[in-house]
Design a protein around this motif. Structure first.
Motif, PDB file in Angstrom:
ATOM      1  N   GLN A 266      -4.780  12.898  -2.849  1.00  0.00           N
ATOM      2  CA  GLN A 266      -5.260  12.093  -3.968  1.00  0.00           C
ATOM      3  C   GLN A 266      -4.429  10.821  -4.116  1.00  0.00           C
ATOM      4  OE1 GLN A 266      -7.966  12.506  -5.763  1.00  0.00           O
ATOM      5  NE2 GLN A 266      -8.495  14.343  -4.562  1.00  0.00           N
ATOM      6  N   ALA A 267      -3.128  10.926  -3.788  1.00  0.00           N
ATOM      7  CA  ALA A 267      -2.271   9.739  -3.866  1.00  0.00           C
ATOM      8  C   ALA A 267      -2.711   8.679  -2.864  1.00  0.00           C
ATOM      9  CB  ALA A 267      -0.815  10.127  -3.608  1.00  0.00           C
ATOM     10  N   ILE A 268      -3.096   9.127  -1.677  1.00  0.00           N
ATOM     11  CA  ILE A 268      -3.583   8.175  -0.657  1.00  0.00           C
ATOM     12  C   ILE A 268      -4.839   7.480  -1.156  1.00  0.00           C
ATOM     13  CG2 ILE A 268      -4.598   7.983   1.637  1.00  0.00           C
ATOM     14  CD1 ILE A 268      -2.736  10.236   2.525  1.00  0.00           C
ATOM     15  N   LEU A 269      -5.797   8.249  -1.653  1.00  0.00           N
ATOM     16  CA  LEU A 269      -7.052   7.677  -2.141  1.00  0.00           C
ATOM     17  C   LEU A 269      -6.803   6.745  -3.328  1.00  0.00           C
ATOM     18  CD1 LEU A 269      -9.440  10.780  -1.948  1.00  0.00           C
ATOM     19  CD2 LEU A 269      -9.309   8.849  -0.376  1.00  0.00           C
ATOM     20  N   GLY A 270      -5.987   7.209  -4.265  1.00  0.00           N
ATOM     21  CA  GLY A 270      -5.728   6.402  -5.449  1.00  0.00           C
ATOM     22  C   GLY A 270      -5.016   5.104  -5.120  1.00  0.00           C
TER      23      GLY A 270
ATOM     24  N   ALA B 127      -6.371   1.334  -5.582  1.00  0.00           N
ATOM     25  CA  ALA B 127      -5.623   0.465  -6.489  1.00  0.00           C
ATOM     26  C   ALA B 127      -5.196  -0.829  -5.802  1.00  0.00           C
ATOM     27  CB  ALA B 127      -4.410   1.201  -7.034  1.00  0.00           C
ATOM     28  N   ARG B 128      -4.857  -0.744  -4.539  1.00  0.00           N
ATOM     29  CA  ARG B 128      -4.377  -1.925  -3.821  1.00  0.00           C
ATOM     30  C   ARG B 128      -5.486  -2.630  -3.050  1.00  0.00           C
ATOM     31  NH1 ARG B 128      -0.563  -3.035  -6.937  1.00  0.00           N
ATOM     32  NH2 ARG B 128       1.456  -2.030  -6.638  1.00  0.00           N
ATOM     33  N   PHE B 129      -6.693  -2.107  -3.154  1.00  0.00           N
ATOM     34  CA  PHE B 129      -7.796  -2.680  -2.391  1.00  0.00           C
ATOM     35  C   PHE B 129      -8.034  -4.139  -2.786  1.00  0.00           C
ATOM     36  CE2 PHE B 129     -12.368  -3.575  -1.931  1.00  0.00           C
ATOM     37  CZ  PHE B 129     -12.496  -3.395  -0.578  1.00  0.00           C
ATOM     38  N   ARG B 130      -8.166  -4.392  -4.108  1.00  0.00           N
ATOM     39  CA  ARG B 130      -8.465  -5.750  -4.550  1.00  0.00           C
ATOM     40  C   ARG B 130      -7.314  -6.721  -4.286  1.00  0.00           C
ATOM     41  NH1 ARG B 130     -10.717  -7.390 -10.485  1.00  0.00           N
ATOM     42  NH2 ARG B 130      -8.655  -6.696 -11.179  1.00  0.00           N
ATOM     43  N   PRO B 131      -6.029  -6.385  -4.629  1.00  0.00           N
ATOM     44  CA  PRO B 131      -4.954  -7.334  -4.313  1.00  0.00           C
ATOM     45  C   PRO B 131      -4.851  -7.665  -2.832  1.00  0.00           C
ATOM     46  CG  PRO B 131      -4.182  -5.679  -5.874  1.00  0.00           C
ATOM     47  CD  PRO B 131      -5.536  -5.242  -5.418  1.00  0.00           C
ATOM     48  N   ILE B 132      -4.997  -6.636  -1.975  1.00  0.00           N
ATOM     49  CA  ILE B 132      -4.919  -6.896  -0.526  1.00  0.00           C
ATOM     50  C   ILE B 132      -6.094  -7.750  -0.079  1.00  0.00           C
ATOM     51  CG2 ILE B 132      -5.078  -5.796   1.744  1.00  0.00           C
ATOM     52  CD1 ILE B 132      -3.416  -3.497   0.645  1.00  0.00           C
ATOM     53  N   LEU B 133      -7.272  -7.434  -0.605  1.00  0.00           N
ATOM     54  CA  LEU B 133      -8.458  -8.209  -0.241  1.00  0.00           C
ATOM     55  C   LEU B 133      -8.332  -9.652  -0.718  1.00  0.00           C
ATOM     56  CD1 LEU B 133     -11.242  -8.033   1.090  1.00  0.00           C
ATOM     57  CD2 LEU B 133     -12.191  -7.491  -1.160  1.00  0.00           C
ATOM     58  N   MET B 134      -7.768  -9.844  -1.910  1.00  0.00           N
ATOM     59  CA  MET B 134      -7.587 -11.198  -2.427  1.00  0.00           C
ATOM     60  C   MET B 134      -6.592 -11.987  -1.578  1.00  0.00           C
ATOM     61  SD  MET B 134      -7.524 -10.726  -6.556  1.00  0.00           S
ATOM     62  CE  MET B 134      -6.988 -12.408  -6.746  1.00  0.00           C
ATOM     63  N   THR B 135      -5.499 -11.328  -1.212  1.00  0.00           N
ATOM     64  CA  THR B 135      -4.520 -11.994  -0.354  1.00  0.00           C
ATOM     65  C   THR B 135      -5.165 -12.420   0.955  1.00  0.00           C
ATOM     66  OG1 THR B 135      -2.725 -10.695  -1.306  1.00  0.00           O
ATOM     67  CG2 THR B 135      -2.301 -11.747   0.804  1.00  0.00           C
ATOM     68  N   THR B 136      -5.963 -11.544   1.520  1.00  0.00           N
ATOM     69  CA  THR B 136      -6.639 -11.851   2.784  1.00  0.00           C
ATOM     70  C   THR B 136      -7.595 -13.022   2.622  1.00  0.00           C
ATOM     71  OG1 THR B 136      -6.470  -9.546   3.475  1.00  0.00           O
ATOM     72  CG2 THR B 136      -8.119 -10.894   4.579  1.00  0.00           C
ATOM     73  N   LEU B 137      -8.408 -12.964   1.561  1.00  0.00           N
ATOM     74  CA  LEU B 137      -9.391 -14.028   1.363  1.00  0.00           C
ATOM     75  C   LEU B 137      -8.726 -15.365   1.070  1.00  0.00           C
ATOM     76  CD1 LEU B 137     -12.258 -12.303  -0.667  1.00  0.00           C
ATOM     77  CD2 LEU B 137     -12.329 -13.165   1.666  1.00  0.00           C
ATOM     78  N   THR B 138      -7.686 -15.357   0.214  1.00  0.00           N
ATOM     79  CA  THR B 138      -7.027 -16.624  -0.094  1.00  0.00           C
ATOM     80  C   THR B 138      -6.377 -17.211   1.150  1.00  0.00           C
ATOM     81  OG1 THR B 138      -5.081 -15.361  -0.820  1.00  0.00           O
ATOM     82  CG2 THR B 138      -6.604 -16.106  -2.528  1.00  0.00           C
TER      83      THR B 138
ATOM     84  N   LEU C  24       0.825  -1.209   0.000  1.00  0.00           N
ATOM     85  CA  LEU C  24       0.000   0.000   0.000  1.00  0.00           C
ATOM     86  C   LEU C  24       0.861   1.262   0.000  1.00  0.00           C
ATOM     87  CD1 LEU C  24      -2.750   1.301   0.058  1.00  0.00           C
ATOM     88  CD2 LEU C  24      -2.869   0.887   2.521  1.00  0.00           C
ATOM     89  N   LEU C  25       1.872   1.301   0.847  1.00  0.00           N
ATOM     90  CA  LEU C  25       2.743   2.486   0.889  1.00  0.00           C
ATOM     91  C   LEU C  25       3.505   2.658  -0.417  1.00  0.00           C
ATOM     92  CD1 LEU C  25       4.446   2.840   4.392  1.00  0.00           C
ATOM     93  CD2 LEU C  25       2.686   4.243   3.366  1.00  0.00           C
ATOM     94  N   ASP C  26       3.961   1.571  -0.993  1.00  0.00           N
ATOM     95  CA  ASP C  26       4.682   1.673  -2.263  1.00  0.00           C
ATOM     96  C   ASP C  26       3.780   2.277  -3.342  1.00  0.00           C
ATOM     97  OD1 ASP C  26       7.057   0.885  -3.968  1.00  0.00           O
ATOM     98  OD2 ASP C  26       5.464  -0.265  -4.970  1.00  0.00           O
ATOM     99  N   ARG C  27       2.513   1.897  -3.317  1.00  0.00           N
ATOM    100  CA  ARG C  27       1.575   2.446  -4.307  1.00  0.00           C
ATOM    101  C   ARG C  27       1.321   3.921  -4.060  1.00  0.00           C
ATOM    102  NH1 ARG C  27      -0.029   1.048  -9.433  1.00  0.00           N
ATOM    103  NH2 ARG C  27      -1.784   2.420  -9.935  1.00  0.00           N
ATOM    104  N   ILE C  28       1.269   4.328  -2.795  1.00  0.00           N
ATOM    105  CA  ILE C  28       1.094   5.759  -2.495  1.00  0.00           C
ATOM    106  C   ILE C  28       2.243   6.555  -3.088  1.00  0.00           C
ATOM    107  CG2 ILE C  28       1.062   7.480  -0.648  1.00  0.00           C
ATOM    108  CD1 ILE C  28      -0.390   5.458   1.107  1.00  0.00           C
ATOM    109  N   GLU C  29       3.478   6.023  -2.957  1.00  0.00           N
ATOM    110  CA  GLU C  29       4.644   6.719  -3.502  1.00  0.00           C
ATOM    111  C   GLU C  29       4.568   6.794  -5.018  1.00  0.00           C
ATOM    112  OE1 GLU C  29       6.952   8.292  -1.551  1.00  0.00           O
ATOM    113  OE2 GLU C  29       5.495   7.697  -0.033  1.00  0.00           O
TER     114      GLU C  29
ATOM    115  N   GLU D  37       1.804   6.791  -6.841  1.00  0.00           N
ATOM    116  CA  GLU D  37       0.761   7.771  -7.165  1.00  0.00           C
ATOM    117  C   GLU D  37       1.276   9.187  -6.961  1.00  0.00           C
ATOM    118  OE1 GLU D  37      -2.404   7.268  -8.264  1.00  0.00           O
ATOM    119  OE2 GLU D  37      -2.191   5.088  -8.358  1.00  0.00           O
ATOM    120  N   ALA D  38       2.018   9.420  -5.883  1.00  0.00           N
ATOM    121  CA  ALA D  38       2.529  10.762  -5.610  1.00  0.00           C
ATOM    122  C   ALA D  38       3.557  11.171  -6.657  1.00  0.00           C
ATOM    123  CB  ALA D  38       3.150  10.810  -4.216  1.00  0.00           C
ATOM    124  N   ASN D  39       4.382  10.224  -7.084  1.00  0.00           N
ATOM    125  CA  ASN D  39       5.400  10.538  -8.089  1.00  0.00           C
ATOM    126  C   ASN D  39       4.802  10.778  -9.470  1.00  0.00           C
ATOM    127  OD1 ASN D  39       7.451  10.292  -6.193  1.00  0.00           O
ATOM    128  ND2 ASN D  39       7.784   8.114  -6.619  1.00  0.00           N
ATOM    129  N   SER D  40       3.557  10.348  -9.659  1.00  0.00           N
ATOM    130  CA  SER D  40       2.905  10.572 -10.953  1.00  0.00           C
ATOM    131  C   SER D  40       2.338  11.983 -11.071  1.00  0.00           C
ATOM    132  CB  SER D  40       1.796   9.548 -11.160  1.00  0.00           C
ATOM    133  OG  SER D  40       0.728   9.767 -10.247  1.00  0.00           O
TER     134      SER D  40
END
Length: 1021
Positions: free
Chosen positions: A948-952, A956-967, A932-937, A939-942
């Motif tokens: 907006q970087a936090i929200l984005g 963006a990482r909501f589904r991968p994190i949720l999938m990891t949790t569910l699996t 999640l933090l890597d994605r914030i960076e 987004e901020a660098n873009s």
């Protein structure tokens, strides 16, 4: 060149390597060494010394202390426990946990014992060193017969032992229950006195005739002829015909007219064994360790060999497996593999549902590939397949699939955004290599304390950390190597029309709900922080209600029965009780659940379970292994056997125990009281015993010094003895021969040597009052003198045994409870412990499960600060920021909230495996935080502002994190639903902790980031 580029530039090599991994993994699995449980190094040896007849106190002072002092000179020794009893000293030597090369240490121990031997009293037998105390029997085979004597069975058993040694992989074959033969010459004390005979005259006469000596050689014209005089006893009748000279006359009399000659087995019986209630001989088979022997495959060969041997036996003999480890190994491994397959199916289903069929299959193929690659690496590291290593794969499944998901998702997102396929694959591999490696390494470091933990528990759980490390690194490599190649070859996305704007993949309703919720959270950051603090405090409060259990009970279809008769009980009396108990157990009308029983009288038999140390030999003790049809029947049978023994065997104390997992017995409490005076120790131990008896439901309450023994003390009047011409040695010899018997010669039959024992008639020697009338022969006066004329006979009591721990007298009080855990019993006992009022020089210490738990946790936590420091260093290196690293580290305690809820809701105790679950949970949460933090960076660098970087990034990482949790959570369901005895609590902690922790991560990381980075939140957000 990155790994993905290498895979694509060498596509044929990539395909070949993947095919090789699949084939090699499958072939390795088919012949992979299997065990029921992880191997534990038994760092224990036993030193034994004997001085027949010596009192307990003298054995302690003259033998045990000297052995202990010499053993303590060995620097590798951790603990010394000793047991001094009449005529016997047994010392257990336990080494420090950091030593694994044992043979040089045991050789040093032998040398030390050789050095101390001259310092022991003359006549001491030993000391003997047994350094194979930890050898485990893979199978015990019962030899039964119908119509054959024990002597004939012994000969057959010896032949079977020799033939089993030829089986490849066999290390040791031992025989239990052998009853050696004796020829007893029983004499009447009165009759010998009338004839003027003594046992010495009988002995000298037999020795003079019973010879095996050459008579020389004759040179007969160059031909050498041996001369051999006769005299050797060819049968028992030859012994009966020996002529005894009558002292003072020229007459002789046949031996049979003076003594009763009996050919029988050793009396009392020496460690007899009963299989299904019948006297039997047990053949114990142990396999070589550390040479890759597959116990299941060896078991198949052993079974075939036993069937062949049985066919060669005369009719009337039977061979039957009493305990058979390969079956239990197969059940444990197949059950764990079934759980693994179920988990794999669940994970693949979740991935396909979230990613679609094509992308799901790409990621799905990555999962078994990572498992097979991990299996190949495990084979090189000699990690066996057992319940711990297989369950480790189950736990790692949810974590390893995250790498594949993140890479595949990123490549698809890039391609959907219009990026060219090759460019999307290479840039994804390049940008994610370091973050995913960092997240994998941080997870590995969370498990790393297990890699360095010493002791039996550390060795038991070692493969958990090893397998997780191997599989995670394999998954990272394949995520960089296989997944980009598979995406390049097979991934398809809907093409974007030329000039069209790529659609926003995060416009779905669920994403919008999460985005709006996150905006609300960010506007109420301090409220969220306060709520989290309160939640943590609440979890800490609720944790007090979670029961504590170091390791759970086992799931074997076996239970154990310890039968403790009063100290001093002879083995034949103990055997009578065992015959009664096993006859009842094997009554199918009463106990149809029991399939077989094997009872060892006077000893504990072979070590058939790694964590179960055989008890020290003692004629008043017995040990029974009971096999049931299924493991579900064990609890019922434990209660039934316990009730039977209470009602029908009041003379014995029965301890009935289910099997356990781990390195120590579940629920056992031990309190060791140390000090010099045995009366004070006994008194203080009694206070603890009284308290334990007052706690309803407490079982197996005992102190290990047992009851005192009666002893007849012969106080010699030395002045009278001297006048009679009798020495103390002659008195002791006369008593020993008359009461216990003494070897006076040997009878040789084939390759068997049978001792000829002289002793008093049973009708005389078993009566205490007859001791006074025993005649003592005076060599000086050549006459017999009644013992009563030269000595007084006084009955006294003495301790049956004196136990010592680390060279101090120690009495140990132990108990278990039907419901309460060990820690709960100690809480009940604590006020009594606090008021023991021990004098100066006395103290108590904890033993049992509590001591082992504290020791194991100490080993585990010893390296934990270093590991978490390395995690912090990795995080700082990854983000080049202390604040960003702190954000992730702060999220780790959040897992405790879900973990406590999981333990309470699922009624799982807190124990060592749960602690390991918390460590793995911390690794997963750190992993999510990094992603999640890597994605914030990114987004901020873009070019986006931090808000907006936090929200984005969160979206963006909501589904991968949720999938990891569910699996991960769904992958743990087989362990939870099956209530796996070892992993149930651990799985509950990970599942609930991850569920709550993930929700909090998706909320708390953005909140903490906004606070730490001083992000301005729009008022209208």
């Amino acid at each position: 060149m990155n790994i993905a580029q290498f895979a694509l530039n060498n596509s044929r090599l990539t395909i070949l390597s993947l095919i090789f991994t699949v084939l090699a993994g499958i072939f390795i699995y088919l012949d992979y060494p299997k065990q029921e449980d992880p191997s534990i190094v038994i760092r224990e040896a036993v030193v034994t010394a004997y001085y027949p007849g010596m009192s307990t106190a003298r054995v302690e002072d003259l033998i045990t202390r000297k052995l202990e002092e010499k053993i303590r000179e060995i620097g590798e020794v951790k603990e010394i426990t000793s047991d001094s009893k009449t005529g016997t000293s047994i010392v257990h030597v336990i080494l420090k946990d950091e030593y694994s090369e044992l043979q040089p240490i045991w050789q040093d121990l032998r040398n030390k014992m050789g050095d101390v031997a001259p310092e022991l009293p003359a006549g001491t037998l030993g000391p003997f060193v047994e350094d194979e105390f930890g050898l485990v029997s893979i199978a015990t085979i019962a030899l039964k017969s119908d119509g054959f004597s024990m002597a004939e069975m012994r000969q057959v058993a010896r032949d079977l032992r020799d033939r089993l040694y030829v089986l490849k992989g066999t290390q040791k074959v031992e025989l239990y229950g052998i009853q050696e033969e004796r020829i007893y010459l029983e004499f009447s004390n009165t009759k010998l006195a009338k004839l003027g005979l003594t046992p010495n005259i009988i002995r000298d006469t037999l020795i003079a005739q019973n010879i095996l000596l050459p008579g020389g050689k004759i040179d007969a014209n160059g031909q050498e002829v041996n001369v051999e005089p006769s005299g050797n006893f060819n049968d028992v009748s030859a012994i009966e015909s020996v002529m005894l000279p009558i002292p003072g006359t020229d007459k002789v009399t046949p031996l049979r007219d003076v003594v009763t000659i009996i050919r029988d087995y050793v009396d009392p019986p020496q460690k007899p064994v009963y299989y299904n209630g019948k006297p039997s001989i047990i053949i114990s088979v142990s396999i070589m360790e550390g040479v890759g022997v597959n116990s299941v495959e060896y078991g198949e060969r052993l079974t075939q060999k036993v069937q062949e041997l049985e066919q060669d036996l005369p009719i009337g003999y039977e061979l039957e497996f009493a305990t058979y480890q390969p079956d239990l190994v197969e059940i444990a491994v197949s059950g764990a593999v079934t759980n693994l397959i179920q988990t794999l199916i669940i994970v693949l289903t979740v991935v396909i549902v979230f990613l679609g069929l094509r992308t799901g299959l790409i990621v799905g193929s990555f999962v078994p590939m990572a498992m097979l690659l991990g299996l190949i690496i495990m084979s090189f590291m000699d990690i066996e397949l057992q319940r711990m290593s297989i369950a480790s794969m189950i736990i790692a499944l949810g974590m390893l699939v995250d790498n594949g998901i993140v890479v595949a998702e990123d490549i698809r997102s890039r391609m959907e955004a219009g990026q060219e396929r090759l460019e999307a694959v290479l840039e994804s591999g390049n940008s994610l290599a370091v973050p995913l490696l960092t997240s994998s390494l941080t997870t590995i470091l969370a498990f790393a304390p297990m890699l360095f933990a010493n002791g039996g528990t550390g060795e038991y759980t070692l493969s958990l950390a090893q397998v997780v490390t191997i599989v995670l690194l394999a998954s990272w490599f394949l995520a960089m190597y296989m997944t980009p190649a598979m995406c390049f070859w097979f991934m398809q996305v809907k093409p974007i029309a030329e000039g069209a704007t790529p659609p926003d993949p995060y416009q779905g309703k669920f994403y919008q709900y999460y985005q709006n919720f996150l905006k609300t959270v960010l506007n109420n950051r301090f409220v969220i922080i306060i709520a989290l603090v309160l939640a943590m405090l609440g979890a800490g409060f609720l944790f007090r209600f979670v029961p504590v259990e170091f390791f759970p009970a086992g799931d074997r279809n076996q239970f154990l029965v310890y039968v403790d008769n009063p100290a001093g009980t002879r083995s034949n009396k103990t055997a009578e009780g065992i015959e009664q108990l096993t006859a009842w157990m094997n009554d199918k009308a009463i106990n149809p659940e029991i399939s077989s029983t094997i009872a060892y009288v006077g000893a504990g038999g072979p070590r058939f379970f790694l964590s179960l140390s055989p008890m020290d030999p003692d004629p008043h003790l017995a040990f029974v292994v009971v096999n049931t049809e299924t493991n579900q029947q064990v609890d019922v049978m434990v209660q039934r056997v316990r009730s039977y023994m209470l009602e029908h065997m009041p003379e014995a104390r029965g301890r009935v125990k289910a099997m356990w997992l781990g390195a120590t017995e579940t629920g056992l409490i031990e309190i060791r009281i140390k000090g010099p005076d045995d009366k004070i120790l006994q008194a203080k131990a009694q206070k603890l015993l009284d308290k334990l008896y007052s706690i309803p439901g407490t079982l197996d309450i005992e102190q290990d010094w047992e009851n005192k023994l009666w002893k007849i003390e012969v106080q010699i009047h030395q002045d009278r003895a001297r006048r009679a011409g009798i020495t103390s040695q002659e008195i002791a010899d006369s008593l020993s021969v008359y009461l216990d018997g003494k070897t006076i010669s040997d009878y040789r039959e084939g390759d068997t040597i049978i001792p000829i024992i002289g002793r008093g008639l049973a009708s005389e020697r078993r009566q205490i009052y007859n001791v006074r009338s025993i005649n003592v022969y005076s060599n000086a006066r050549k006459t017999n003198v009644p013992l009563s004329q030269i000595a007084d006979i006084i009955p006294v009591t003495e301790p049956s045994r004196i136990k010592r721990f680390d060279q101090e007298r120690t009495i140990t009080v132990s108990a278990k409870h039907q419901v309460l855990k060990a820690a709960q019993i100690i809480s009940e006992l604590q006020p009594t412990l606090d008021n023991l009022d021990l004098p100066r020089g006395y103290h108590w210490e904890m033993g049992g499960e509590i001591e082992n738990a504290v020791e194991a946790q100490g080993y585990l936590f010893e390296y934990m600060p270093i590991c978490f420091l390395l995690i912090a260093v990795l995080l700082v290196w990854q983000f080049n920021s202390f604040r960003r690293a702190s954000i992730i580290l702060i999220t780790i305690p959040l897992t405790f909230i879900g973990a406590v809820l999981g333990l309470l809701i699922m009624n799982a105790p807190f124990g060592f495996m749960v602690i390991l679950g918390l460590l793995s949970l911390a690794g997963i949460i750190i992993n999510n935080g990094i992603v999640l933090l890597d994605r914030i960076e990114i987004e901020a660098n873009s070019g986006k502002n931090l808000y907006q970087a936090i929200l984005g990034a969160a979206i963006a990482r909501f589904r991968p994190i949720l999938m990891t949790t569910l699996t991960t959570i769904l992958g743990l369901l087989p362990l939870i639903l099956s209530k796996d005895p070892l992993f149930y609590g651990m799985a509950c902690v990970i599942a609930f902790g991850l569920l709550v922790g993930t929700i909090l991560t998706l909320v708390v990381v953005p909140v903490l980031y906004s606070l730490f980075m001083r992000v301005e939140i729009p008022k209208q957000a």
